[in-house]
Scaffold this motif. Structure first.
Motif, PDB file in Angstrom:
ATOM      1  N   ILE A 143      -3.753  -4.795   4.673  1.00 24.83           N
ATOM      2  CA  ILE A 143      -3.820  -4.007   3.435  1.00 24.83           C
ATOM      3  C   ILE A 143      -5.185  -3.337   3.316  1.00 24.83           C
ATOM      4  N   ASP A 144      -6.241  -4.101   3.619  1.00 19.17           N
ATOM      5  CA  ASP A 144      -7.600  -3.549   3.546  1.00 19.17           C
ATOM      6  C   ASP A 144      -7.770  -2.386   4.527  1.00 19.17           C
ATOM      7  N   VAL A 168       0.878  -1.174   0.000  1.00 21.74           N
ATOM      8  CA  VAL A 168       0.000   0.000   0.000  1.00 21.74           C
ATOM      9  C   VAL A 168       0.912   1.220   0.000  1.00 21.74           C
ATOM     10  N   LYS A 203       1.859   3.566   4.766  1.00 21.51           N
ATOM     11  CA  LYS A 203       2.485   2.793   3.693  1.00 21.51           C
ATOM     12  C   LYS A 203       2.756   1.420   4.297  1.00 21.51           C
ATOM     13  N   THR A 226      -0.364  -9.330   5.302  1.00 22.47           N
ATOM     14  CA  THR A 226      -0.330  -8.536   4.074  1.00 22.47           C
ATOM     15  C   THR A 226      -0.275  -9.427   2.842  1.00 22.47           C
ATOM     16  N   THR A 247      -0.380   8.086   0.571  1.00 26.67           N
ATOM     17  CA  THR A 247      -1.110   9.020  -0.297  1.00 26.67           C
ATOM     18  C   THR A 247      -0.826  10.468   0.080  1.00 26.67           C
ATOM     19  N   SER A 265      -1.247   9.449   6.113  1.00 26.21           N
ATOM     20  CA  SER A 265      -1.537   8.169   5.468  1.00 26.21           C
ATOM     21  C   SER A 265      -0.563   7.121   5.981  1.00 26.21           C
ATOM     22  N   ASN A 315      -6.264   5.308   4.417  1.00 21.71           N
ATOM     23  CA  ASN A 315      -5.793   6.321   3.458  1.00 21.71           C
ATOM     24  C   ASN A 315      -6.957   7.023   2.763  1.00 21.71           C
ATOM     25  N   GLU A 316      -8.013   6.287   2.486  1.00 23.51           N
ATOM     26  CA  GLU A 316      -9.185   6.884   1.826  1.00 23.51           C
ATOM     27  C   GLU A 316      -9.981   7.769   2.781  1.00 23.51           C
ATOM     28  N   ASN A 320      -5.766   0.712   3.265  1.00 19.20           N
ATOM     29  CA  ASN A 320      -6.454   1.394   2.163  1.00 19.20           C
ATOM     30  C   ASN A 320      -7.634   2.209   2.681  1.00 19.20           C
ATOM     31  N   ASP A 321      -8.413   1.621   3.596  1.00 20.29           N
ATOM     32  CA  ASP A 321      -9.549   2.346   4.184  1.00 20.29           C
ATOM     33  C   ASP A 321      -9.063   3.585   4.942  1.00 20.29           C
TER      34      ASP A 321
END
Length: 151
Positions: free
Chosen positions: A116-117, A90, A137, A107, A93, A135, A123-124, A120-121
């Motif tokens: 990872i999920d 990931v 990584k 991961t 961002t 964010s 970061n969004e 991503n959530d």
């Protein structure tokens, strides 16, 4: 009259229950050691025997030796591979981010991709700290190598 009979019957049942309990308890108590040899020991005897054995043991406490280990290299960072060998799972961002090293159990793919999920959530979601969006990584790195990179 019926209540006298039921009271008498209840009394008889209580007496019978007490007698049966007493017989069962007495039977267990009397027979608990049947079939055991003289070598079989009770908990108290075991404790006594262990204490006697421990009296014969001398304990010497010594100071642990501390010595440097020569790895044959000046710096550990010279022995680890380039971090790019482990591409990010990931990407961050934002410019303000943390990088997390994690093993494949968190991961990987399928059920093993939960980190990872979550990343991503996160970061969004556009989380802010002190007015800056942050964010994460994620990089899949074995724990021992990850420790070496951190050191």
């Amino acid at each position: 009259m019926g209540s006298k009979k039921s009271g008498k019957l209840a009394g008889i049942l209580i007496v019978m229950a007490i007698v049966i309990f007493g017989l069962v308890y007495g039977g267990i108590t009397l027979t608990k050691n049947w079939g055991k040899s003289k070598e079989a020991i009770s908990e108290e005897n075991a404790t006594d025997k262990l204490n006697k054995i421990c009296k014969d043991i001398d304990i010497n406490e010594i100071e642990p030796r501390k010595a440097a280990i020569d790895l044959g290299v000046e710096d550990v960072k010279d022995t680890i591979p380039d971090i790019e060998k482990y591409p990010a799972q990931v990407e961050n961002t934002t410019d303000t981010y943390i990088e997390i090293f994690s093993t494949g159990e968190k991961t990987g793919t399928g059920k093993d991709s939960w980190l990872i999920d979550v990343a991503n959530d996160f970061n969004e979601a556009g989380i802010e700290v002190n007015g800056k969006t942050v964010s994460v990584k994620i990089r899949q790195v074995a724990s021992g190598i990850g420790m070496d990179y951190i050191v």
